[in-house]
Design an enzyme around this catalytic site. Structure first.
Site, PDB file in Angstrom:
ATOM      1  CD  GLN A 147      -2.527   1.105   2.754  1.00  0.00           C
ATOM      2  OE1 GLN A 147      -2.057   0.434   3.681  1.00  0.00           O
ATOM      3  NE2 GLN A 147      -3.600   1.851   2.910  1.00  0.00           N
ATOM      4  CB  SER A 199       2.044   6.681   4.858  1.00  0.00           C
ATOM      5  OG  SER A 199       0.896   6.101   5.389  1.00  0.00           O
ATOM      6  CB  SER A 244       3.290  -3.124   5.437  1.00  0.00           C
ATOM      7  OG  SER A 244       3.070  -2.246   6.507  1.00  0.00           O
ATOM      8  CD  GLU A 265      -5.043   0.467   6.394  1.00  0.00           C
ATOM      9  OE1 GLU A 265      -5.353   1.538   5.822  1.00  0.00           O
ATOM     10  OE2 GLU A 265      -3.874   0.131   6.612  1.00  0.00           O
ATOM     11  CB  SER A 285      -3.071   7.519  14.903  1.00  0.00           C
ATOM     12  OG  SER A 285      -3.815   8.713  14.821  1.00  0.00           O
ATOM     13  CD  GLU A 322      -3.551   9.751  19.214  1.00  0.00           C
ATOM     14  OE1 GLU A 322      -3.293   9.080  18.200  1.00  0.00           O
ATOM     15  OE2 GLU A 322      -3.066   9.509  20.340  1.00  0.00           O
TER      16      GLU A 322
END
Ligand SMILES: Cc1cc2nc3c(=O)[nH]c(=O)nc-3n(C[C@H](O)[C@H](O)[C@H](O)COP(=O)(O)OP(=O)(O)OC[C@H]3O[C@@H](n4cnc5c(N)ncnc54)[C@H](O)[C@@H]3O)c2cc1C
Length: 431
Positions: free
Chosen positions: A110, A113, A145, A229, A395, A397
Protein backbone atom coordinates in the site's frame (compact mmCIF):
# COMPACT_ATOMS: atom_id res chain seq x y z
CA UNK A 1 -28.62 -17.97 9.46
CA UNK A 2 -28.01 -20.99 11.72
CA UNK A 3 -29.88 -23.34 9.33
CA UNK A 4 -28.07 -21.88 6.37
CA UNK A 5 -24.81 -22.16 8.38
CA UNK A 6 -25.36 -25.90 8.78
CA UNK A 7 -25.78 -26.48 5.07
CA UNK A 8 -22.80 -24.24 4.25
CA UNK A 9 -20.74 -26.26 6.72
CA UNK A 10 -21.84 -29.52 5.11
CA UNK A 11 -20.95 -28.08 1.71
CA UNK A 12 -17.47 -27.15 2.96
CA UNK A 13 -16.97 -30.61 4.44
CA UNK A 14 -17.94 -32.34 1.21
CA UNK A 15 -15.72 -30.01 -0.79
CA UNK A 16 -12.74 -30.69 1.47
CA UNK A 17 -13.27 -34.45 1.19
CA UNK A 18 -13.21 -34.20 -2.56
CA UNK A 19 -10.42 -31.66 -2.96
CA UNK A 20 -7.94 -31.97 -0.09
CA UNK A 21 -4.86 -33.86 -1.18
CA UNK A 22 -1.57 -33.33 0.66
CA UNK A 23 0.34 -34.48 -2.44
CA UNK A 24 -0.70 -31.59 -4.71
CA UNK A 25 1.35 -28.39 -4.83
CA UNK A 26 0.44 -25.38 -2.70
CA UNK A 27 -0.27 -23.54 -5.95
CA UNK A 28 -2.80 -26.14 -7.04
CA UNK A 29 -4.45 -26.11 -3.61
CA UNK A 30 -4.78 -22.31 -3.80
CA UNK A 31 -6.21 -22.58 -7.32
CA UNK A 32 -8.82 -25.08 -6.14
CA UNK A 33 -9.77 -22.74 -3.30
CA UNK A 34 -9.97 -19.69 -5.57
CA UNK A 35 -11.97 -21.32 -8.34
CA UNK A 36 -14.47 -22.92 -5.97
CA UNK A 37 -15.12 -19.65 -4.08
CA UNK A 38 -13.77 -21.07 -0.79
CA UNK A 39 -10.66 -18.86 -0.79
CA UNK A 40 -12.71 -15.77 0.03
CA UNK A 41 -16.35 -16.87 0.34
CA UNK A 42 -17.62 -13.42 1.44
CA UNK A 43 -16.75 -11.94 -1.98
CA UNK A 44 -19.36 -11.78 -4.77
CA UNK A 45 -19.98 -15.04 -6.64
CA UNK A 46 -18.96 -13.49 -9.99
CA UNK A 47 -15.58 -12.47 -8.50
CA UNK A 48 -14.20 -15.63 -6.93
CA UNK A 49 -16.45 -15.62 -3.86
CA UNK A 50 -19.69 -17.21 -2.72
CA UNK A 51 -21.59 -14.12 -1.57
CA UNK A 52 -21.88 -15.52 1.98
CA UNK A 53 -21.72 -13.67 5.29
CA UNK A 54 -19.22 -14.49 8.03
CA UNK A 55 -22.14 -15.56 10.23
CA UNK A 56 -23.22 -18.12 7.65
CA UNK A 57 -19.64 -19.25 7.32
CA UNK A 58 -18.75 -19.82 10.98
CA UNK A 59 -19.14 -23.62 10.81
CA UNK A 60 -17.47 -23.90 7.40
CA UNK A 61 -14.49 -21.93 8.73
CA UNK A 62 -14.22 -24.44 11.55
CA UNK A 63 -13.94 -27.25 9.00
CA UNK A 64 -11.06 -25.45 7.27
CA UNK A 65 -9.30 -24.74 10.55
CA UNK A 66 -9.60 -28.36 11.67
CA UNK A 67 -8.18 -29.43 8.34
CA UNK A 68 -5.10 -27.32 9.15
CA UNK A 69 -4.42 -26.50 5.50
CA UNK A 70 -3.16 -23.07 4.40
CA UNK A 71 -5.51 -20.40 3.11
CA UNK A 72 -4.80 -17.88 0.35
CA UNK A 73 -2.07 -15.34 1.13
CA UNK A 74 -3.25 -12.87 3.76
CA UNK A 75 -2.14 -9.31 4.11
CA UNK A 76 -2.81 -6.19 2.16
CA UNK A 77 -3.35 -7.88 -1.22
CA UNK A 78 -6.45 -9.70 -0.07
CA UNK A 79 -7.59 -7.28 2.64
CA UNK A 80 -7.20 -4.04 0.62
CA UNK A 81 -6.24 -4.37 -3.04
CA UNK A 82 -8.74 -7.04 -4.07
CA UNK A 83 -11.88 -5.49 -2.50
CA UNK A 84 -10.89 -2.04 -3.81
CA UNK A 85 -10.47 -3.39 -7.35
CA UNK A 86 -13.72 -5.35 -7.06
CA UNK A 87 -15.47 -2.09 -6.05
CA UNK A 88 -13.86 0.36 -8.51
CA UNK A 89 -11.97 -1.54 -11.20
CA UNK A 90 -13.12 -2.35 -14.72
CA UNK A 91 -14.01 -5.99 -15.41
CA UNK A 92 -10.71 -6.29 -17.25
CA UNK A 93 -8.83 -5.02 -14.19
CA UNK A 94 -10.73 -7.43 -11.94
CA UNK A 95 -9.79 -10.35 -14.15
CA UNK A 96 -6.19 -9.16 -14.40
CA UNK A 97 -5.55 -8.60 -10.69
CA UNK A 98 -7.98 -10.39 -8.34
CA UNK A 99 -7.43 -14.09 -9.04
CA UNK A 100 -3.65 -13.67 -9.07
CA UNK A 101 -3.89 -12.45 -5.45
CA UNK A 102 -5.84 -15.50 -4.31
CA UNK A 103 -3.60 -18.05 -6.01
CA UNK A 104 -0.45 -16.43 -4.60
CA UNK A 105 0.90 -15.27 -7.96
CA UNK A 106 1.20 -11.59 -7.10
CA UNK A 107 1.37 -9.67 -3.84
CA UNK A 108 0.58 -6.03 -3.21
CA UNK A 109 1.73 -3.26 -0.90
CA UNK A 110 0.00 0.00 0.00
CA UNK A 111 1.83 3.09 -1.27
CA UNK A 112 -0.18 5.72 0.61
CA UNK A 113 1.74 7.34 3.51
CA UNK A 114 4.51 9.84 2.90
CA UNK A 115 6.86 11.69 5.27
CA UNK A 116 4.51 14.71 5.11
CA UNK A 117 1.21 12.88 4.64
CA UNK A 118 0.00 10.28 7.14
CA UNK A 119 -3.08 11.33 9.10
CA UNK A 120 -3.53 14.14 6.58
CA UNK A 121 -3.14 11.73 3.67
CA UNK A 122 -4.67 14.05 1.06
CA UNK A 123 -1.59 16.27 1.39
CA UNK A 124 0.50 13.69 -0.46
CA UNK A 125 3.15 15.10 -2.78
CA UNK A 126 4.23 12.15 -4.92
CA UNK A 127 3.45 13.38 -8.41
CA UNK A 128 2.32 11.69 -11.58
CA UNK A 129 2.80 13.46 -14.91
CA UNK A 130 1.14 12.15 -18.08
CA UNK A 131 3.45 11.09 -20.90
CA UNK A 132 1.48 9.57 -23.79
CA UNK A 133 -0.04 6.27 -22.63
CA UNK A 134 1.96 6.34 -19.40
CA UNK A 135 2.32 8.34 -16.21
CA UNK A 136 5.74 9.29 -14.80
CA UNK A 137 5.96 8.99 -11.02
CA UNK A 138 8.38 10.94 -8.81
CA UNK A 139 8.35 11.21 -5.02
CA UNK A 140 8.60 9.19 -1.82
CA UNK A 141 6.44 6.90 0.30
CA UNK A 142 7.23 5.63 3.80
CA UNK A 143 6.01 2.90 6.19
CA UNK A 144 5.23 0.74 3.17
CA UNK A 145 4.54 -2.71 4.66
CA UNK A 146 5.87 -5.55 2.53
CA UNK A 147 7.30 -3.21 -0.15
CA UNK A 148 10.41 -5.36 -0.59
CA UNK A 149 8.39 -8.48 -1.41
CA UNK A 150 5.49 -6.90 -3.31
CA UNK A 151 4.94 -7.23 -7.05
CA UNK A 152 2.43 -4.39 -7.24
CA UNK A 153 1.54 -1.34 -5.19
CA UNK A 154 -1.71 0.51 -4.56
CA UNK A 155 -0.20 3.88 -5.41
CA UNK A 156 -1.93 7.19 -4.84
CA UNK A 157 -0.24 10.11 -6.53
CA UNK A 158 -1.05 13.70 -7.45
CA UNK A 159 -2.20 13.99 -11.04
CA UNK A 160 -3.58 17.54 -10.83
CA UNK A 161 -1.87 20.01 -8.47
CA UNK A 162 -4.20 22.82 -9.57
CA UNK A 163 -7.21 21.12 -8.00
CA UNK A 164 -7.92 21.17 -4.24
CA UNK A 165 -6.02 18.45 -2.37
CA UNK A 166 -8.71 15.74 -2.39
CA UNK A 167 -9.60 16.29 -6.04
CA UNK A 168 -6.33 15.91 -7.95
CA UNK A 169 -5.30 12.41 -6.86
CA UNK A 170 -5.32 9.20 -8.94
CA UNK A 171 -5.04 5.59 -7.79
CA UNK A 172 -2.69 3.32 -9.76
CA UNK A 173 -1.90 -0.38 -9.88
CA UNK A 174 1.84 0.14 -9.86
CA UNK A 175 4.47 -2.45 -10.91
CA UNK A 176 7.22 -2.43 -8.27
CA UNK A 177 9.99 -4.10 -10.29
CA UNK A 178 11.55 -1.02 -11.94
CA UNK A 179 15.30 -1.10 -11.27
CA UNK A 180 16.85 2.37 -11.16
CA UNK A 181 13.42 3.99 -10.98
CA UNK A 182 12.06 2.43 -7.79
CA UNK A 183 14.32 2.13 -4.76
CA UNK A 184 13.15 0.26 -1.67
CA UNK A 185 14.97 0.83 1.62
CA UNK A 186 13.74 -1.54 4.37
CA UNK A 187 13.28 -0.04 7.87
CA UNK A 188 14.21 -2.30 10.78
CA UNK A 189 11.75 -2.47 13.65
CA UNK A 190 12.08 -3.20 17.36
CA UNK A 191 10.83 -6.76 16.70
CA UNK A 192 14.00 -7.41 14.70
CA UNK A 193 12.07 -7.71 11.47
CA UNK A 194 11.89 -5.16 8.66
CA UNK A 195 8.27 -5.41 7.61
CA UNK A 196 8.08 -1.96 6.14
CA UNK A 197 10.24 0.28 3.99
CA UNK A 198 10.79 3.66 2.42
CA UNK A 199 10.05 3.67 -1.31
CA UNK A 200 11.59 6.25 -3.64
CA UNK A 201 10.32 6.86 -7.19
CA UNK A 202 12.58 8.48 -9.73
CA UNK A 203 10.60 8.89 -12.94
CA UNK A 204 9.01 5.46 -12.52
CA UNK A 205 6.40 4.41 -15.08
CA UNK A 206 2.84 3.22 -14.91
CA UNK A 207 0.46 2.72 -17.86
CA UNK A 208 -2.65 4.90 -18.08
CA UNK A 209 -4.81 1.75 -18.18
CA UNK A 210 -3.57 0.91 -14.68
CA UNK A 211 -5.59 3.78 -13.14
CA UNK A 212 -8.28 2.31 -10.89
CA UNK A 213 -11.51 4.29 -10.71
CA UNK A 214 -10.71 7.14 -13.13
CA UNK A 215 -8.21 9.99 -13.49
CA UNK A 216 -8.31 12.42 -10.54
CA UNK A 217 -10.93 10.23 -8.85
CA UNK A 218 -8.39 8.45 -6.66
CA UNK A 219 -9.43 9.91 -3.32
CA UNK A 220 -12.76 8.08 -3.38
CA UNK A 221 -10.97 4.87 -4.35
CA UNK A 222 -8.45 5.38 -1.53
CA UNK A 223 -11.34 5.83 0.91
CA UNK A 224 -12.59 2.37 -0.09
CA UNK A 225 -9.13 0.95 0.65
CA UNK A 226 -9.05 2.78 4.00
CA UNK A 227 -12.58 1.61 4.88
CA UNK A 228 -11.52 -1.98 4.17
CA UNK A 229 -8.46 -1.40 6.30
CA UNK A 230 -10.58 -0.20 9.22
CA UNK A 231 -12.97 -3.12 8.83
CA UNK A 232 -10.08 -5.56 8.52
CA UNK A 233 -8.11 -4.15 11.41
CA UNK A 234 -11.20 -3.40 13.45
CA UNK A 235 -12.03 -7.08 13.81
CA UNK A 236 -14.12 -7.49 10.70
CA UNK A 237 -11.65 -9.65 8.78
CA UNK A 238 -12.12 -13.34 9.34
CA UNK A 239 -9.80 -15.94 7.90
CA UNK A 240 -11.23 -19.40 7.93
CA UNK A 241 -7.76 -20.91 7.86
CA UNK A 242 -5.29 -21.86 10.56
CA UNK A 243 -2.52 -20.11 8.66
CA UNK A 244 -2.00 -18.64 5.23
CA UNK A 245 0.33 -19.50 2.38
CA UNK A 246 2.97 -16.99 1.32
CA UNK A 247 2.23 -15.13 -1.90
CA UNK A 248 3.90 -13.18 -4.67
CA UNK A 249 6.70 -13.82 -7.14
CA UNK A 250 9.21 -14.27 -4.34
CA UNK A 251 7.23 -17.17 -2.89
CA UNK A 252 7.20 -18.97 -6.25
CA UNK A 253 9.36 -21.91 -5.18
CA UNK A 254 7.39 -22.48 -2.01
CA UNK A 255 4.16 -22.60 -3.96
CA UNK A 256 5.57 -25.49 -6.00
CA UNK A 257 6.20 -27.71 -2.95
CA UNK A 258 3.52 -30.10 -1.80
CA UNK A 259 0.84 -28.63 0.41
CA UNK A 260 1.30 -31.50 2.89
CA UNK A 261 4.94 -30.50 3.30
CA UNK A 262 3.93 -26.90 4.04
CA UNK A 263 1.43 -28.06 6.67
CA UNK A 264 4.19 -30.12 8.33
CA UNK A 265 6.59 -27.16 8.35
CA UNK A 266 3.93 -24.94 9.90
CA UNK A 267 3.05 -27.54 12.55
CA UNK A 268 6.67 -28.06 13.53
CA UNK A 269 7.18 -24.41 14.45
CA UNK A 270 4.53 -21.84 13.60
CA UNK A 271 6.76 -18.89 14.57
CA UNK A 272 9.68 -20.05 12.38
CA UNK A 273 7.26 -20.58 9.51
CA UNK A 274 5.71 -17.12 9.92
CA UNK A 275 9.10 -15.42 10.30
CA UNK A 276 10.38 -17.07 7.11
CA UNK A 277 7.33 -16.34 4.98
CA UNK A 278 6.54 -12.80 3.96
CA UNK A 279 2.85 -12.48 3.37
CA UNK A 280 1.97 -15.35 5.72
CA UNK A 281 0.05 -14.42 8.83
CA UNK A 282 -1.21 -15.86 12.06
CA UNK A 283 -3.75 -14.50 14.50
CA UNK A 284 -2.35 -12.81 17.60
CA UNK A 285 -2.65 -14.55 20.97
CA UNK A 286 -6.29 -15.14 21.80
CA UNK A 287 -7.71 -14.92 25.35
CA UNK A 288 -8.47 -18.65 25.07
CA UNK A 289 -4.83 -19.42 24.33
CA UNK A 290 -3.71 -17.21 27.22
CA UNK A 291 -6.09 -19.00 29.63
CA UNK A 292 -4.47 -22.30 28.60
CA UNK A 293 -1.05 -20.69 28.91
CA UNK A 294 -1.88 -19.59 32.48
CA UNK A 295 -2.96 -23.15 33.32
CA UNK A 296 0.17 -24.66 31.77
CA UNK A 297 2.28 -22.38 33.96
CA UNK A 298 0.23 -22.84 37.14
CA UNK A 299 -0.72 -19.14 37.11
CA UNK A 300 -4.46 -19.62 36.71
CA UNK A 301 -5.03 -19.42 40.48
CA UNK A 302 -3.28 -16.06 40.86
CA UNK A 303 -6.09 -13.51 41.42
CA UNK A 304 -4.23 -10.75 39.54
CA UNK A 305 -3.75 -12.95 36.49
CA UNK A 306 -7.39 -14.08 36.68
CA UNK A 307 -8.50 -10.44 36.80
CA UNK A 308 -6.44 -9.59 33.71
CA UNK A 309 -7.74 -12.64 31.85
CA UNK A 310 -11.36 -11.76 32.61
CA UNK A 311 -10.75 -8.16 31.51
CA UNK A 312 -9.14 -9.30 28.27
CA UNK A 313 -11.84 -11.87 27.60
CA UNK A 314 -14.57 -9.27 28.19
CA UNK A 315 -12.92 -6.75 25.88
CA UNK A 316 -12.51 -9.40 23.18
CA UNK A 317 -16.16 -10.44 23.46
CA UNK A 318 -17.25 -6.79 23.18
CA UNK A 319 -15.03 -6.40 20.16
CA UNK A 320 -16.49 -9.56 18.60
CA UNK A 321 -20.05 -8.31 19.15
CA UNK A 322 -19.13 -4.90 17.80
CA UNK A 323 -17.72 -6.59 14.67
CA UNK A 324 -21.00 -8.52 14.31
CA UNK A 325 -22.85 -5.19 14.34
CA UNK A 326 -20.59 -3.93 11.55
CA UNK A 327 -21.21 -7.09 9.53
CA UNK A 328 -24.97 -6.89 10.15
CA UNK A 329 -24.92 -3.32 8.79
CA UNK A 330 -23.19 -4.53 5.65
CA UNK A 331 -25.63 -7.45 5.32
CA UNK A 332 -28.50 -4.93 5.54
CA UNK A 333 -27.02 -3.00 2.65
CA UNK A 334 -25.58 -0.15 4.74
CA UNK A 335 -21.99 1.01 4.95
CA UNK A 336 -20.37 0.01 8.24
CA UNK A 337 -20.25 3.19 10.28
CA UNK A 338 -18.88 3.98 13.72
CA UNK A 339 -18.51 0.29 14.58
CA UNK A 340 -15.32 -0.03 12.57
CA UNK A 341 -13.62 2.93 14.23
CA UNK A 342 -14.69 1.65 17.63
CA UNK A 343 -13.51 -1.80 16.58
CA UNK A 344 -10.12 -0.49 15.56
CA UNK A 345 -9.76 1.41 18.86
CA UNK A 346 -10.67 -1.79 20.69
CA UNK A 347 -7.99 -3.72 18.82
CA UNK A 348 -5.41 -1.20 20.11
CA UNK A 349 -6.66 -1.78 23.67
CA UNK A 350 -6.88 -5.55 23.25
CA UNK A 351 -3.35 -5.64 21.87
CA UNK A 352 -2.04 -3.78 24.91
CA UNK A 353 -4.09 -5.92 27.32
CA UNK A 354 -2.84 -9.10 25.58
CA UNK A 355 0.72 -7.85 25.91
CA UNK A 356 0.28 -7.10 29.63
CA UNK A 357 -1.48 -10.39 30.38
CA UNK A 358 0.93 -12.59 28.41
CA UNK A 359 4.00 -10.99 30.00
CA UNK A 360 2.44 -11.18 33.49
CA UNK A 361 1.96 -14.94 33.01
CA UNK A 362 5.37 -15.60 31.44
CA UNK A 363 7.33 -13.34 33.83
CA UNK A 364 11.00 -12.82 33.00
CA UNK A 365 10.83 -15.44 30.24
CA UNK A 366 8.87 -12.85 28.21
CA UNK A 367 12.26 -11.48 27.24
CA UNK A 368 13.16 -14.63 25.31
CA UNK A 369 12.47 -15.16 21.63
CA UNK A 370 12.55 -18.11 19.24
CA UNK A 371 11.10 -21.64 19.16
CA UNK A 372 11.92 -22.58 22.78
CA UNK A 373 10.65 -19.39 24.38
CA UNK A 374 7.13 -19.01 25.84
CA UNK A 375 4.48 -19.78 23.26
CA UNK A 376 7.04 -20.21 20.55
CA UNK A 377 8.18 -16.58 20.68
CA UNK A 378 4.67 -15.20 20.43
CA UNK A 379 4.78 -13.51 23.87
CA UNK A 380 7.88 -11.50 22.98
CA UNK A 381 6.64 -10.64 19.52
CA UNK A 382 3.31 -9.53 20.97
CA UNK A 383 5.11 -7.36 23.50
CA UNK A 384 7.46 -5.71 21.00
CA UNK A 385 4.85 -5.29 18.27
CA UNK A 386 2.10 -3.89 20.50
CA UNK A 387 2.49 -0.16 19.63
CA UNK A 388 1.78 -0.79 15.94
CA UNK A 389 -2.05 -1.14 15.88
CA UNK A 390 -2.57 2.24 17.51
CA UNK A 391 -0.70 3.87 14.60
CA UNK A 392 -1.32 1.91 11.40
CA UNK A 393 -4.54 2.15 9.42
CA UNK A 394 -5.24 5.56 11.04
CA UNK A 395 -3.99 6.35 14.55
CA UNK A 396 -6.13 6.07 17.69
CA UNK A 397 -6.48 9.86 17.77
CA UNK A 398 -7.80 9.89 14.20
CA UNK A 399 -10.29 7.10 15.01
CA UNK A 400 -11.45 9.19 17.99
CA UNK A 401 -11.92 12.19 15.71
CA UNK A 402 -14.08 10.03 13.45
CA UNK A 403 -16.15 8.82 16.40
CA UNK A 404 -16.46 12.42 17.67
CA UNK A 405 -17.62 13.79 14.36
CA UNK A 406 -19.73 10.94 12.98
CA UNK A 407 -21.16 9.37 16.13
CA UNK A 408 -21.34 12.16 18.67
CA UNK A 409 -22.09 14.85 16.07
CA UNK A 410 -19.37 17.18 17.33
CA UNK A 411 -18.32 19.99 14.98
CA UNK A 412 -16.05 18.86 12.16
CA UNK A 413 -12.37 19.65 12.52
CA UNK A 414 -11.86 22.89 10.56
CA UNK A 415 -9.81 22.42 7.40
CA UNK A 416 -9.14 25.74 5.71
CA UNK A 417 -7.12 24.00 3.00
CA UNK A 418 -10.07 22.04 1.62
CA UNK A 419 -10.93 24.26 -1.33
CA UNK A 420 -7.50 25.74 -2.05
CA UNK A 421 -5.58 24.51 -5.12
CA UNK A 422 -3.02 21.98 -3.86
CA UNK A 423 -0.04 23.87 -5.30
CA UNK A 424 -0.85 26.91 -3.09
CA UNK A 425 -0.82 24.89 0.16
CA UNK A 426 2.06 24.93 2.61
CA UNK A 427 2.21 21.18 3.27
CA UNK A 428 5.01 18.60 3.28
CA UNK A 429 8.05 20.17 1.63
CA UNK A 430 5.91 22.73 -0.27
CA UNK A 431 6.74 26.14 1.13
C1 LIG B 1 3.33 -1.04 11.52
C2 LIG B 1 2.88 0.01 10.53
C3 LIG B 1 2.63 -0.35 9.23
C4 LIG B 1 2.20 0.61 8.31
N1 LIG B 1 2.00 0.22 7.01
C5 LIG B 1 1.67 1.13 6.08
C6 LIG B 1 1.55 0.75 4.70
O1 LIG B 1 1.71 -0.41 4.33
N2 LIG B 1 1.25 1.70 3.80
C7 LIG B 1 1.05 2.99 4.14
O2 LIG B 1 0.76 3.79 3.25
N3 LIG B 1 1.17 3.41 5.43
C8 LIG B 1 1.48 2.50 6.41
N4 LIG B 1 1.63 2.88 7.73
C9 LIG B 1 1.53 4.31 8.05
C10 LIG B 1 0.34 4.72 8.87
O3 LIG B 1 -0.83 4.72 8.13
C11 LIG B 1 0.66 6.13 9.43
O4 LIG B 1 1.78 6.01 10.28
C12 LIG B 1 -0.48 6.72 10.19
O5 LIG B 1 -1.57 7.03 9.35
C13 LIG B 1 -0.07 8.00 10.95
O6 LIG B 1 0.55 8.89 10.10
P1 LIG B 1 1.98 9.54 10.48
O7 LIG B 1 2.91 8.44 10.89
O8 LIG B 1 2.38 10.42 9.36
O9 LIG B 1 1.70 10.39 11.78
P2 LIG B 1 1.12 11.88 11.82
O10 LIG B 1 -0.05 12.00 10.93
O11 LIG B 1 2.24 12.85 11.62
O12 LIG B 1 0.62 11.94 13.32
C14 LIG B 1 1.50 12.17 14.42
C15 LIG B 1 0.68 12.20 15.70
O13 LIG B 1 -0.27 13.28 15.63
C16 LIG B 1 -1.60 12.79 15.81
N5 LIG B 1 -2.50 13.53 14.92
C17 LIG B 1 -2.30 13.81 13.60
N6 LIG B 1 -3.36 14.49 13.10
C18 LIG B 1 -4.25 14.60 14.11
C19 LIG B 1 -5.53 15.19 14.21
N7 LIG B 1 -6.11 15.77 13.14
N8 LIG B 1 -6.18 15.13 15.41
C20 LIG B 1 -5.59 14.51 16.48
N9 LIG B 1 -4.36 13.95 16.44
C21 LIG B 1 -3.71 14.00 15.29
C22 LIG B 1 -1.54 11.32 15.43
O14 LIG B 1 -2.55 10.57 16.05
C23 LIG B 1 -0.15 10.92 15.92
O15 LIG B 1 -0.18 10.63 17.29
C24 LIG B 1 2.03 1.96 8.70
C25 LIG B 1 2.29 2.32 10.03
C26 LIG B 1 2.71 1.36 10.94
C27 LIG B 1 2.97 1.76 12.37
Amino acid sequence: VVDRGDSVRAEAKAWIEENWDPQISVREWLERLADSGWASPTWPTEWYGKGLSNAELAGAYEEFRTLGAPGPPAGLSRMLAAPTIIAHGTDEQKRRYVRSILVGEESWCQLFSEPGAGSDLASLQTKAIRDGDEWVITGQKVWTSGAHTADLGMLIARTNPDAPKHKGISYFAFEMDQPGRVEIRPLKQITGAAHFAEVFFDEARVPHEAIIGGENEGWGVALTTLANERVGLGGGAVSGFLFTAPGGTRAKEQLEQSVGEMVERYRKSPSTFIAANAGAARATLSPKRLIEFAKENGRNTDPHIRQRLVGLYTLSELSRMNALRAKAAVAAGQRPGPEVSIGKLMISRITRATRDTATAIAGAASMLDGPESPLDGAVTQQFLGSPAPSIYGGSDEIQKNIVGERVLGLPKEPDVSRDVPFRDLKVGTQR
